[in-house]
Design an enzyme around this catalytic site. Structure first.
Site, PDB file in Angstrom:
ATOM      1  N   TYR A 107       0.856  -1.199   0.000  1.00 26.19           N
ATOM      2  CA  TYR A 107       0.000   0.000   0.000  1.00 26.19           C
ATOM      3  C   TYR A 107       0.890   1.246   0.000  1.00 26.19           C
ATOM      4  O   TYR A 107       1.688   1.460   0.925  1.00 26.19           O
ATOM      5  CB  TYR A 107      -0.950   0.025   1.209  1.00 26.19           C
ATOM      6  CG  TYR A 107      -2.027  -1.058   1.203  1.00 26.19           C
ATOM      7  CD1 TYR A 107      -2.324  -1.806   0.056  1.00 26.19           C
ATOM      8  CD2 TYR A 107      -2.762  -1.334   2.350  1.00 26.19           C
ATOM      9  CE1 TYR A 107      -3.312  -2.786   0.057  1.00 26.19           C
ATOM     10  CE2 TYR A 107      -3.758  -2.319   2.366  1.00 26.19           C
ATOM     11  CZ  TYR A 107      -4.016  -3.037   1.209  1.00 26.19           C
ATOM     12  OH  TYR A 107      -4.987  -4.016   1.232  1.00 26.19           O
TER      13      TYR A 107
HETATM   14  N1  LIG Z   1      -6.894  -8.007   0.471  1.00 23.53           N
HETATM   15  C1  LIG Z   1      -7.121  -7.245  -0.559  1.00 23.53           C
HETATM   16  O1  LIG Z   1      -6.824  -7.591  -1.695  1.00 23.53           O
HETATM   17  C2  LIG Z   1      -7.773  -5.908  -0.349  1.00 23.53           C
HETATM   18  C3  LIG Z   1      -8.290  -5.180  -1.434  1.00 23.53           C
HETATM   19  C4  LIG Z   1      -8.904  -3.945  -1.163  1.00 23.53           C
HETATM   20  C5  LIG Z   1      -8.982  -3.467   0.149  1.00 23.53           C
HETATM   21  N2  LIG Z   1      -8.427  -4.194   1.170  1.00 23.53           N
HETATM   22  C6  LIG Z   1      -8.523  -3.750   2.581  1.00 23.53           C
HETATM   23  O2  LIG Z   1      -9.843  -3.319   2.817  1.00 23.53           O
HETATM   24  C7  LIG Z   1      -9.829  -1.981   3.337  1.00 23.53           C
HETATM   25  C8  LIG Z   1     -11.069  -1.254   2.957  1.00 23.53           C
HETATM   26  O3  LIG Z   1     -11.171  -1.127   1.544  1.00 23.53           O
HETATM   27  P1  LIG Z   1     -12.069   0.004   0.903  1.00 23.53           P
HETATM   28  O4  LIG Z   1     -11.475   1.354   1.182  1.00 23.53           O
HETATM   29  O5  LIG Z   1     -12.314  -0.383  -0.503  1.00 23.53           O
HETATM   30  O6  LIG Z   1     -13.390  -0.179   1.815  1.00 23.53           O
HETATM   31  P2  LIG Z   1     -14.889   0.283   1.803  1.00 23.53           P
HETATM   32  O7  LIG Z   1     -15.259   0.301   3.250  1.00 23.53           O
HETATM   33  O8  LIG Z   1     -15.671  -0.566   0.875  1.00 23.53           O
HETATM   34  O9  LIG Z   1     -14.887   1.764   1.202  1.00 23.53           O
HETATM   35  C9  LIG Z   1     -14.357   2.826   1.944  1.00 23.53           C
HETATM   36  C10 LIG Z   1     -14.757   4.161   1.313  1.00 23.53           C
HETATM   37  O10 LIG Z   1     -16.164   4.327   1.358  1.00 23.53           O
HETATM   38  C11 LIG Z   1     -16.479   5.679   1.599  1.00 23.53           C
HETATM   39  N3  LIG Z   1     -17.215   5.750   2.874  1.00 23.53           N
HETATM   40  C12 LIG Z   1     -17.038   5.008   3.988  1.00 23.53           C
HETATM   41  N4  LIG Z   1     -17.936   5.332   4.932  1.00 23.53           N
HETATM   42  C13 LIG Z   1     -18.708   6.300   4.404  1.00 23.53           C
HETATM   43  C14 LIG Z   1     -19.803   7.049   4.880  1.00 23.53           C
HETATM   44  N5  LIG Z   1     -20.292   6.859   6.104  1.00 23.53           N
HETATM   45  N6  LIG Z   1     -20.352   7.978   4.063  1.00 23.53           N
HETATM   46  C15 LIG Z   1     -19.876   8.186   2.800  1.00 23.53           C
HETATM   47  N7  LIG Z   1     -18.815   7.503   2.291  1.00 23.53           N
HETATM   48  C16 LIG Z   1     -18.246   6.587   3.086  1.00 23.53           C
HETATM   49  C17 LIG Z   1     -15.165   6.448   1.668  1.00 23.53           C
HETATM   50  O11 LIG Z   1     -14.909   6.890   0.343  1.00 23.53           O
HETATM   51  P3  LIG Z   1     -14.158   8.292   0.057  1.00 23.53           P
HETATM   52  O12 LIG Z   1     -12.790   8.140   0.638  1.00 23.53           O
HETATM   53  O13 LIG Z   1     -14.198   8.356  -1.445  1.00 23.53           O
HETATM   54  O14 LIG Z   1     -14.968   9.368   0.725  1.00 23.53           O
HETATM   55  C18 LIG Z   1     -14.201   5.345   2.072  1.00 23.53           C
HETATM   56  O15 LIG Z   1     -12.874   5.637   1.704  1.00 23.53           O
HETATM   57  C19 LIG Z   1      -8.527  -1.393   2.780  1.00 23.53           C
HETATM   58  O16 LIG Z   1      -8.105  -0.282   3.523  1.00 23.53           O
HETATM   59  C20 LIG Z   1      -7.601  -2.572   2.905  1.00 23.53           C
HETATM   60  O17 LIG Z   1      -7.134  -2.689   4.224  1.00 23.53           O
HETATM   61  C21 LIG Z   1      -7.857  -5.398   0.930  1.00 23.53           C
END
Ligand SMILES: NC(=O)c1ccc[n+]([C@@H]2O[C@H](COP(=O)([O-])OP(=O)(O)OC[C@H]3O[C@@H](n4cnc5c(N)ncnc54)[C@H](OP(=O)(O)O)[C@@H]3O)[C@@H](O)[C@H]2O)c1
Length: 357
Positions: free
Chosen positions: A86
């Site tokens: 990351y």
């Molecule tokens: N193992 C893997 O291959 C893999 C792949 C992907 C992710 N991950 C892990 O999963 C974690 C989460 O991934 P993700 O960021 O895609 O997760 P997510 O929880 O699906 O999306 C997070 C995004 O949703 C928006 N959000 C969250 N709460 C909100 C609310 N209350 N109101 C409005 N918008 C909201 C924000 O977007 P904005 O920032 O645009 O406002 C936030 O950055 C990563 O940090 C990582 O640790 C792992």
């Protein structure tokens, strides 16, 4: 009490509650559970930190990450996920710096497998690459141990026995507490567990897979298999990268930093059937007076997931996620939420390489 608010009012609403010292999230206490069949207790919300760093426009650097991590700690979140890749290691550095005064109260998970540079040994799950990367992760995290060390996809070119024996050595020497893994096909996960059992060594205790209300293909094989094996389910992108928050409207103009700069976002969601799901979640959120993201996370928590790995670029995202722990869904709510889903193409596992001709 029913509260009917649009997305644009939501952040202000959460702030007002906070100012009045009635924050939904802080009024509740954190829920903990064991990580699968281990004895280690984790909070039922994990803070993912792929958003911490600087490799893409939507990410946040340490000044903006600090209040998010501090609020997470305040609310009892003890589980943090990062990866060596990351922002080329910057996420691990930020996590290490922000958690350094809490090291013995938190569970730090990181990953190894994806490419860290040019050259054939700069990726994969060989002993060579794992031993090189674990040292670098420890240094960036500023710690002497990783609580959950996860393989970040399958490696088609390294025998699984080599990988598991190397990981087992790390467990035996105390560098790593538990082993976990991430998106792969169920047959690959079965092969990895069988190899560990045959060798009598440490096995993977957790599966970090892609699972959310808009992507449920994991319900076919992987999730039933994990439940059978006592493997902790800790899915990534539980809000479909922000799609499942109600902020993206059918036919609406989309112009967020994440949409512009996250190469996977636009191509994975935003189909008519995805809007059908999010609109159903919106309907139920209105009925219950909670946010769409709380409904999406509550659905997952009701499906037997240990801890969704949420992403946050603002404190309010984290607070909203923690509040989802208090949302109760009936079996009728669950049925209504699941009803509009249509099968999707597989997202997560690396495809099987084409045989060389
Ligand atoms: N193992 C893997 O291959 C893999 C792949 C992907 C992710 N991950 C892990 O999963 C974690 C989460 O991934 P993700 O960021 O895609 O997760 P997510 O929880 O699906 O999306 C997070 C995004 O949703 C928006 N959000 C969250 N709460 C909100 C609310 N209350 N109101 C409005 N918008 C909201 C924000 O977007 P904005 O920032 O645009 O406002 C936030 O950055 C990563 O940090 C990582 O640790 C792992």
């Amino acid at each position: 009490m029913k509260i009917d608010i649009s997305y644009s009012d939501r952040v202000g609403f959460l702030r007002t509650l906070k100012q009045e010292n009635k924050s939904i999230a802080s009024a509740r206490s954190m829920h903990y559970t064991r990580l699968g069949s281990t004895g280690m207790q984790i909070s039922r919300i994990c803070l993912g930190t792929m958003s911490f760093g600087n490799s893409e426009e939507w990410m946040v650097e340490i000044e903006k990450a600090r209040p998010i991590v501090n609020r997470a700690l305040d609310l009892g979140v003890n589980f943090f996920d990062t990866a060596n890749v990351y922002s080329k290691g910057r996420s691990e550095e930020i996590v290490g710096e922000l958690l350094k005064d809490h090291r013995d109260d938190v569970v730090i998970a990181t990953k190894v497998r994806l490419s860290t540079g040019e050259g054939p040994n700069n990726e994969g799950l060989s002993k060579y690459h794992i031993m090189d990367q674990v040292k670098k992760s420890l240094k960036r995290l500023g710690t002497d141990r990783i609580d959950l060390y996860q393989t970040h996809r399958w490696d088609y070119s390294t025998p699984i026995e080599e990988t598991m024996l190397t990981l087992n050595d790390l467990v035996r020497q105390g560098t790593v507490n538990y082993l976990g893994t991430s998106s792969m096909f169920a047959w690959q996960f079965a092969k990895a567990l069988a190899a560990s059992d045959f060798l009598g060594i440490a096995r993977f205790v957790s599966m970090q897979n892609h699972y959310n209300l808009c992507y449920r293909e994991e319900e076919r094989e992987m999730i039933p298999f994990c439940k059978d094996q006592g493997t902790a389910l800790i899915p990534w992108s539980p809000l479909a990268r922000g799609f499942l928050t109600g902020r993206y409207k059918r036919g609406g103009k989309v112009d967020t930093a994440r949409y512009r700069s996250d190469k996977y976002f636009a191509e994975r969601f935003f189909k008519p059937e995805d809007f059908d799901v999010v609109e159903r979640a919106e309907e139920i959120a209105k009925e219950k007076g909670v946010t769409v993201s709380q409904i999406a996370l509550a659905w997952m928590l009701h499906k037997g997931v240990c801890a969704p790995i949420i992403g946050a670029t603002r404190v309010e995202h984290l607070e909203d996620a923690v509040s989802s722990l208090e949302v109760k869904l009936s079996s009728d709510d669950m049925k209504r939420l699941e009803e509009p889903y249509k099968p999707h193409r597989i997202i997560g596992p690396l495809p099987i390489p084409e045989p060389a001709s």
